[in-house]
Structures are given as structure tokens and as C-alpha cells.
Motif scaffolding. Structure first.
Motif, PDB file in Angstrom:
ATOM      1  N   TRP A 159      29.732  86.481  19.784  1.00 22.49           N
ATOM      2  CA  TRP A 159      28.461  86.038  20.343  1.00 22.49           C
ATOM      3  C   TRP A 159      27.954  84.826  19.550  1.00 22.49           C
ATOM      4  CZ3 TRP A 159      29.235  91.328  19.345  1.00 22.49           C
ATOM      5  CH2 TRP A 159      29.220  92.181  20.453  1.00 22.49           C
ATOM      6  N   ASN A 160      27.621  85.077  18.283  1.00 23.36           N
ATOM      7  CA  ASN A 160      26.896  84.093  17.477  1.00 23.36           C
ATOM      8  C   ASN A 160      27.846  83.080  16.860  1.00 23.36           C
ATOM      9  OD1 ASN A 160      24.663  82.913  16.285  1.00 23.36           O
ATOM     10  ND2 ASN A 160      24.765  84.189  14.459  1.00 23.36           N
ATOM     11  N   VAL A 161      27.966  81.954  17.457  1.00 19.92           N
ATOM     12  CA  VAL A 161      28.687  80.733  17.092  1.00 19.92           C
ATOM     13  C   VAL A 161      29.785  80.401  18.090  1.00 19.92           C
ATOM     14  CG1 VAL A 161      30.686  81.150  15.536  1.00 19.92           C
ATOM     15  CG2 VAL A 161      29.158  79.267  15.093  1.00 19.92           C
ATOM     16  N   GLU A 162      30.446  81.407  18.672  1.00 18.66           N
ATOM     17  CA  GLU A 162      31.462  81.096  19.667  1.00 18.66           C
ATOM     18  C   GLU A 162      30.843  80.804  21.027  1.00 18.66           C
ATOM     19  OE1 GLU A 162      34.677  80.425  19.624  1.00 18.66           O
ATOM     20  OE2 GLU A 162      34.611  80.519  17.440  1.00 18.66           O
ATOM     21  N   ARG A 163      29.842  81.575  21.411  1.00 23.07           N
ATOM     22  CA  ARG A 163      29.171  81.342  22.689  1.00 23.07           C
ATOM     23  C   ARG A 163      27.703  80.952  22.503  1.00 23.07           C
ATOM     24  NH1 ARG A 163      33.258  84.826  23.136  1.00 23.07           N
ATOM     25  NH2 ARG A 163      34.569  84.714  25.000  1.00 23.07           N
ATOM     26  N   LEU A 164      27.029  81.617  21.601  1.00 27.26           N
ATOM     27  CA  LEU A 164      25.695  81.204  21.174  1.00 27.26           C
ATOM     28  C   LEU A 164      25.929  80.118  20.130  1.00 27.26           C
ATOM     29  CD1 LEU A 164      22.652  81.545  21.123  1.00 27.26           C
ATOM     30  CD2 LEU A 164      22.952  83.585  19.715  1.00 27.26           C
ATOM     31  N   ARG A 165      26.029  78.875  20.591  1.00 26.92           N
ATOM     32  CA  ARG A 165      26.691  77.836  19.796  1.00 26.92           C
ATOM     33  C   ARG A 165      25.778  76.633  19.554  1.00 26.92           C
ATOM     34  NH1 ARG A 165      31.488  77.073  17.787  1.00 26.92           N
ATOM     35  NH2 ARG A 165      32.534  75.048  17.772  1.00 26.92           N
ATOM     36  N   PRO A 166      25.772  76.105  18.323  1.00 22.42           N
ATOM     37  CA  PRO A 166      24.962  74.921  18.028  1.00 22.42           C
ATOM     38  C   PRO A 166      25.463  73.682  18.769  1.00 22.42           C
ATOM     39  CG  PRO A 166      25.698  76.012  16.003  1.00 22.42           C
ATOM     40  CD  PRO A 166      26.467  76.608  17.131  1.00 22.42           C
ATOM     41  N   GLN A 167      24.533  72.891  19.230  1.00 19.60           N
ATOM     42  CA  GLN A 167      24.879  71.624  19.873  1.00 19.60           C
ATOM     43  C   GLN A 167      25.668  70.723  18.921  1.00 19.60           C
ATOM     44  OE1 GLN A 167      24.040  70.145  23.217  1.00 19.60           O
ATOM     45  NE2 GLN A 167      25.768  69.050  22.314  1.00 19.60           N
ATOM     46  N   SER A 168      25.364  70.818  17.635  1.00 19.40           N
ATOM     47  CA  SER A 168      25.993  69.939  16.644  1.00 19.40           C
ATOM     48  C   SER A 168      27.493  70.162  16.494  1.00 19.40           C
ATOM     49  CB  SER A 168      25.311  70.127  15.285  1.00 19.40           C
ATOM     50  OG  SER A 168      25.318  71.501  14.905  1.00 19.40           O
ATOM     51  N   LEU A 169      28.004  71.291  16.982  1.00 24.59           N
ATOM     52  CA  LEU A 169      29.438  71.576  16.868  1.00 24.59           C
ATOM     53  C   LEU A 169      30.186  71.384  18.187  1.00 24.59           C
ATOM     54  CD1 LEU A 169      29.419  74.739  14.576  1.00 24.59           C
ATOM     55  CD2 LEU A 169      29.889  72.368  13.940  1.00 24.59           C
ATOM     56  N   GLU A 170      29.521  70.793  19.150  1.00 26.04           N
ATOM     57  CA  GLU A 170      30.155  70.589  20.455  1.00 26.04           C
ATOM     58  C   GLU A 170      30.224  69.117  20.833  1.00 26.04           C
ATOM     59  OE1 GLU A 170      31.703  72.345  22.901  1.00 26.04           O
ATOM     60  OE2 GLU A 170      31.839  73.913  21.379  1.00 26.04           O
ATOM     61  N   PRO A 171      31.423  68.651  21.257  1.00 28.57           N
ATOM     62  CA  PRO A 171      32.690  69.372  21.104  1.00 28.57           C
ATOM     63  C   PRO A 171      33.168  69.273  19.665  1.00 28.57           C
ATOM     64  CG  PRO A 171      33.104  67.220  22.033  1.00 28.57           C
ATOM     65  CD  PRO A 171      31.609  67.342  21.920  1.00 28.57           C
ATOM     66  N   PHE A 172      33.958  70.234  19.229  1.00 29.72           N
ATOM     67  CA  PHE A 172      34.517  70.174  17.882  1.00 29.72           C
ATOM     68  C   PHE A 172      35.454  68.977  17.803  1.00 29.72           C
ATOM     69  CE2 PHE A 172      37.112  71.238  14.250  1.00 29.72           C
ATOM     70  CZ  PHE A 172      36.195  71.809  13.372  1.00 29.72           C
ATOM     71  N   ASP A 173      35.309  68.183  16.765  1.00 25.43           N
ATOM     72  CA  ASP A 173      36.064  66.946  16.610  1.00 25.43           C
ATOM     73  C   ASP A 173      37.161  67.162  15.568  1.00 25.43           C
ATOM     74  OD1 ASP A 173      37.033  64.383  16.222  1.00 25.43           O
ATOM     75  OD2 ASP A 173      35.053  63.444  16.310  1.00 25.43           O
TER      76      ASP A 173
END
Length: 594
Positions: A293-307
Motif C-alpha cells: 500500500w504505502n509507497v508502491e500504490r500510495l506513492r509520492p509524486q516525487s518518485l514518479e516516474p522512477f528515473d
């Protein structure tokens, strides 16, 4: 009819654009020397000059790791087998010209670090984190990928992964992000499964010492944690392909770690279930599963997309990692895997680490989160002053999760329902959140005054919540102790850490590496405890001290000072001080909810 043929044309065009453009085969003939052989076929290439890249980072880790360092024997040809010209514009890329829309590639990877980020290949297993092993073509990142694993049949290897099985040993990923987020184990593993609704939860366990009974016992604890954490959010996520898999490797050649992924997790340890792993390893399982839940789907905008080409920075890790750390042990006590007494004692170390650290004067939790690229399995050769400037966002966030939960409970609310609201508004809807979203959701749930006060004091600033009052409402006593101490870690009379700011060692000018020789009239020879000697003096006493630095003896004076520590303990239910209100508060907080 025109509409029908137009629709068919669009669908056909989209299918062509989404074809499998990266096709890999990986084998392990020379596993004894920790080598994997990779072959790749790239098609649908449009650029005249094609870049082949190795990732510099990995999902869930925020530092640079430069995986290209273990790649060699690189060969690039066209479809006819003719060698193509390659150049190296940087240490982690190859550029190819002269192709005709497709490229064949082969190379060798050295892999001997089995944890949540790296890879390990030997004759016990192939433990694969994909960014470590597979080159990629950036222009094909949004196109489909297939990989064929060639397990060592002579070693009874089987394949376990969240990737979609196509046929036999061939697996599929919809794009590069999914492929690189899909760790894979090839080993002679044991497997257990259970259903939650119409979804499967799997334990794939590579542990050659564990008995079937020990695996069953461990799996029972795992099931309890899964079901308990589901209660926080009210449901499991909808896993891709209807499965979630714990990829557990408890082998002596592994390295202790845990790493979350969308529909799976890698959990590693050197401790077999037969040697204490049933108790020691379950905490990592609890932490990583909460991440689905928390980080995989409930995810910060700052980590999307992972670079994959750079370090990835996020100011939300105090929530993404820290609140997850709060819930890992909480879910274990609620499910009965650990006792309330063990849970409270487990809080003590984290509590002292966070709230006695000088680091809070330099960075708030958001800024501590920004440090992740420097500390999250990052390596450097120069010294740092982390003892005085850094608090792990795992620990800091966990302590803040405790404070927020107990603060909400004082208002008749709770952190579970706040997490559930974040899940409904952001995680379930695939909407990435910001720090402001966390703040405003708390305002909506608990009221503007409450939310603004918490964020202003504890997130945007580094204020310490009133834990004494918060803990008392659930029958936990917080004791503050100021005891004489030196202020640095000393072993065999050598100072092995930077002295903590505000302590005797720091004020007296000691450094890491100094050797303490004599305190007042007492010679320090390794058999005498430094703090026990200091405790014979009074606060404010000035003591002569001899020490050695850079091979030369020196003298200075040390002024005896205290260091603050905290102790936590449960008020026994039989104690007169344990009120009915405390009993109700503790029960709602720690017991398994019905």
C-alpha cells in the motif's frame, strides 16, 4: 462501416506500437564464478544512434549504484551477425550505429551480493534484481518486454517472480518500469500459499536448513501479519495477475535486507529459520508487506516516474518509509506475533536515537528524507558527520507515526483511519501525493487546527511532541534520565565515532580515532569502563585526561556532563495507577481489532 474499419486500424496500429521490442535470455553456465550470461534482441528501433544503458539506481533505493561496473564481454551485432560499431559516451552507456532497426547484444554480468538491490549468482541460486543485470534501450522503455530464464536443471532450480508467465520459462512485462520492478529468484525453494478473497499470497522460501514444520510455523506468522495489515486499509490492493509473492532468501551467502515491489518483495537474511529466523526475520516481512500500500500504490509524486539514470530524491520518505516502520511492529503486536511488552521495549532504541540526536537542529523530517541518496546503501570514502547531522527517516518517521497515532486517539480518532483515507483518495485512485496532500488530508480528517499544529511543529519544524502525556493515556510510562556520560562510542580506549554535540567528549575537543590513556589518576587499559569511571565524579567536575592523537600524547581537561536517555515501560494492568481509560486506550491501540 467507416467507423468500424477506422477502429480496427487504430487497434492494429496500437498493437504494433506496443509490440515486444526487448527480448532477453539469461543463463548461468558459470554460476560457480558468479557470472550470468545475458543475450538481448532489440527491435523497432527508430534512432540512427541507439543508446544501450545500464541502470544507475534501483526501485526503492535512492542512491547511485553504477551497475555497469560489473558488466563485461559486451558484443553488439546486427540481425546477420555482423559486428556493429559501439562508442562509450559515459561509464554506463554504449552507443550503437549502423543497425537496420534491430540489434543483438550479449554480455556477462558478475553478481555476488544477494540483497534487495543487487544480484547474486552461484551454485545455490540466481538472485536477480533486474536493474543490476539487464541493459536497456531508453527509446524502448514504454514498449513490452519478454525474458527467458534458463535455470540450472542440474541444481533443481525453479523460477519465482511477479512477472507474467507466458509459456514455460518465458515471462512478460508491460514496460521497463514493471520489468525493473520485478525481482526474480531461481533456486530449489519451498513454497506456501493462501487465499485472501480471490487473490493468492505466496511465500517462496530459499532456506536449505529449514524444516517443513519450521516453514509452516513461519508462514502462520506471515499470514497473521498480512490479515492484520489489511484491516488498516480495509482491503488488499488489487495485485496484478491476482498474486503477491514474498521472495525470501535466508541463506548464509545472502546479505540482510528487504525491498518492496508492486506485487512482491525481496527479503534476505543470513539467519535460517532453523537458527532463529522465525523470530528474527519476520519484522522485515511485516515492513515490506505494508509497502504494497504505502509507497508502491500510495506513492509520492516525487518518485514518479522512477528515473534509472540518476539518484531519486523525495521529501516524503518520513511518511513512505517512516510510517511503514511504525506499522511493521504495530501489526506484529496486534496480530499476536510479539507481546505488548516486547513491542514497547522495541520502541526504546528508536525513541532514544531520534530524540537525543543533535541532527534535529539542522534538518526537519522532510530535509532528512532528502538525505536518502547519501545514506541509502550509498558508499563514499570521505568521512561524514552523520552522528550529529542525520536521523534516519525510517526512525524519525516511525516516531512521528507513534506521536500522530496517539495524538489522534486523544481526539477520538486514529492513524488507521487517516491511512485509510489516504489510500482511498490517492493509492486506490493511482493519484500521486505531495507533502501538501498529506497535510490537507490530515486537516480534512482531524480538523484544520489539529493538522496545522502537527505539521507546523513536527514536519515543517523539528519539534518533539509531548510524548509523556500521549503515552500515559495508553498506560505507558516515559522516564527521562540525565546520566553522566562521555558522549562518544569507545572500544578498547579508542574513540570510534564522532563525539555527539553538547557532550563532554565534544566540548573537550576529542576526535574519532583518539586513544584515551588516563582519566584523572586512573590509567585506562581496556579493562576499565570509561563511563563507570566518569560516574564516580560529579557533574561539573573538571578532570585531567591524557590521550594519544596521530601518535603523540596530549593532555586536556574534561568537564563532566550528563547525557539524556529515555525509558519506556507498560504500566501493569494490576497496578492501581492503571485506569479504566488507560485500559481502553491501550486495547484500542495494541490489540487485534475485531
Amino acid at each position: 462501416m467507416r467507423y468500424f474499419f477506422g477502429l480496427v486500424f487504430i487497434v492494429f496500429t496500437l498493437k504494433l506500437q506496443a509490440q515486444v521490442a526487448s527480448n532477453y535470455t539469461i543463463s548461468f553456465e558459470n554460476a560457480v564464478q558468479h557470472e550470468a550470461q545475458v543475450k538481448a534482441e532489440y527491435s523497432n528501433l527508430k534512432s540512427d544512434t541507439v543508446t544501450l544503458s545500464m541502470s544507475r539506481s534501483s526501485p526503492g533505493r535512492y542512491a547511485l549504484h553504477e551497475f555497469a561496473k560489473n558488466v563485461y564481454d559486451v558484443k553488439v551485432t546486427n540481425a546477420n551477425g555482423d559486428t556493429l560499431t559501439t562508442t562509450r559516451p559515459n561509464p554506463y552507456s554504449w552507443q550503437v550505429t549502423g543497425h537496420n532497426g534491430s540489434i543483438n547484444l550479449s554480455y556477462t554480468v558478475f553478481a555476488n551480493h544477494g540483497d534487495g538491490t543487487y544480484a547474486q549468482v552461484d551454485e545455490t541460486h540466481a538472485h536477480l534484481n533486474m536493474p543490476v543485470v539487464f541493459m536497456y534501450v531508453p527509446e524502448l522503455s514504454n514498449q513490452e518486454i519478454e525474458v527467458t530464464f534458463e535455470p540450472r536443471e542440474d541444481l533443481n532450480w525453479k523460477i519465482a517472480t511477479q512477472l507474467k508467465q507466458q509459456q514455460g520459462n518465458r515471462y512478460y512485462a508491460r514496460d521497463l518500469q514493471y520489468f525493473f520492478d520485478s525481482p526474480t529468484i531461481l533456486a530449489n525453494y519451498k513454497k506456501r500459499s493462501f487465499k485472501v478473497g480471490d487473490q493468492n499470497i505466496n511465500l517462496v522460501l530459499h532456506d536449505e536448513e529449514a524444516s517443513e514444520a519450521q516453514v509452516d510455523s513461519y508462514f502462520e506468522d506471515l499470514k497473521k501479519i498480512v490479515l492484520e495489515q489489511r484491516k488498516v486499509f480495509g482491503e488488499l490492493p488489487a495485485y496484478d495477475y491476482g498474486e503477491y509473492t514474498f521472495l525470501a532468501c535466508y541463506m548464509p551467502n545472502a546479505t540482510g535486507d528487504g525491498m518492496e515491489h508492486r506485487n512482491s518483495t525481496i527479503v534476505t537474511s543470513t539467519t535460517s529459520l532453523a537458527n532463529g529466523g522465525i523470530k528474527d526475520n519476520i519484522g522485515t516481512v511485516a515492513h515490506e508487506f505494508f509497502h504494497c500500500w504505502n509507497v508502491e500504490r500510495l506513492r509520492p509524486q516525487s518518485l514518479e516516474p522512477f528515473d534509472f539514470s540518476r539518484a531519486n530524491m523525495s521529501g516524503e520518505l518520513w511518511f513512505a518509509e517512516g510510517f511503514t516502520s511504525y506499522y511493521d511492529d504495530l501489526s506484529m503486536v496486534r496480530s499476536g506475533v510479539i507481546t505488548p511488552e516486547a513491542y514497547i521495549q522495541g520502541l526504546v532504541g528508536t525513541f532514544n536515537y531520534v530524540w537525543t540526536s543533535p541532527g534535529r537542529q539542522f534538518f526537519n523530517p522532510i530535509e532528512m528524507s532528502y538525505q536518502a541518496p547519501f545514506v541509502d546503501a550509498a558508499k563514499s570514502v570521505d568521512e561524514t558527520n552523520r552522528e550529529n547531522t542525520f536521523i534516519s527517516y525510517y526512525s524519525y518517521g516511525s516516531s512521528l507515526g507513534l506521536a500522530l497515532d496517539l495524538s489522534l486517539r486523544a481526539e477520538g480518532l486514529n492513524l488507521d483511519d487517516y491511512m485509510k483515507r489516504m489510500w482511498q483518495d490517492f493509492g486506490k485512485t493511482n493519484t500521486f501525493y505531495t507533502i501538501e496532500d498529506l497535510h490537507q488530508t490530515l486537516n480534512t480528517y482531524a480538523g484544520t487546527d489539529f493538522g496545522d499544529a502537527f505539521f507546523s511543529n513536527s514536519i515543517y519544524k523539528s519539534g518533539m511532541p509531548d510524548y509523556e502525556a500521549l503515552l500515559k493515556q495508553v498506560g505507558v510510562v516515559l522516564e527521562t534520565k540525565d546520566e553522566i556520560g562521555f558522549g562518544a562510542y569507545v572500544r578498547d580506549q579508542v574513540i570510534l565515532s564522532n563525539p555527539k554535540m553538547g557532550t563532554s567528549a565534544y566540548s573537550s575537543g576529542f576526535q574519532k580515532g583518539d586513544t584515551l590513556l588516563q582519566l584523572d589518576a586512573i590509567r585506562l587499559d581496556g579493562s576499565v569502563s570509561l563511563n563507570s569511571v566518569l560516574s564516580t565524579f560529579k557533574v561539573g567536575d573538571v578532570i585531567a585526561i591524557r590521550y594519544k592523537r596521530f601518535g603523540k600524547e596530549k593532555k586536556t581537561n574534561l568537564t563532566v556532563q550528563t547525557e539524556r536517555t529515555y525509558a519506556l515501560s507498560l504500566i501493569p494492568s494490576t497496578d492501581k495507577a492503571f485506569t479504566k481509560k488507560m485500559e481502553q486506550g491501550r486495547g484500542a491501540w495494541l490489540k487485534q481489532s475485531e
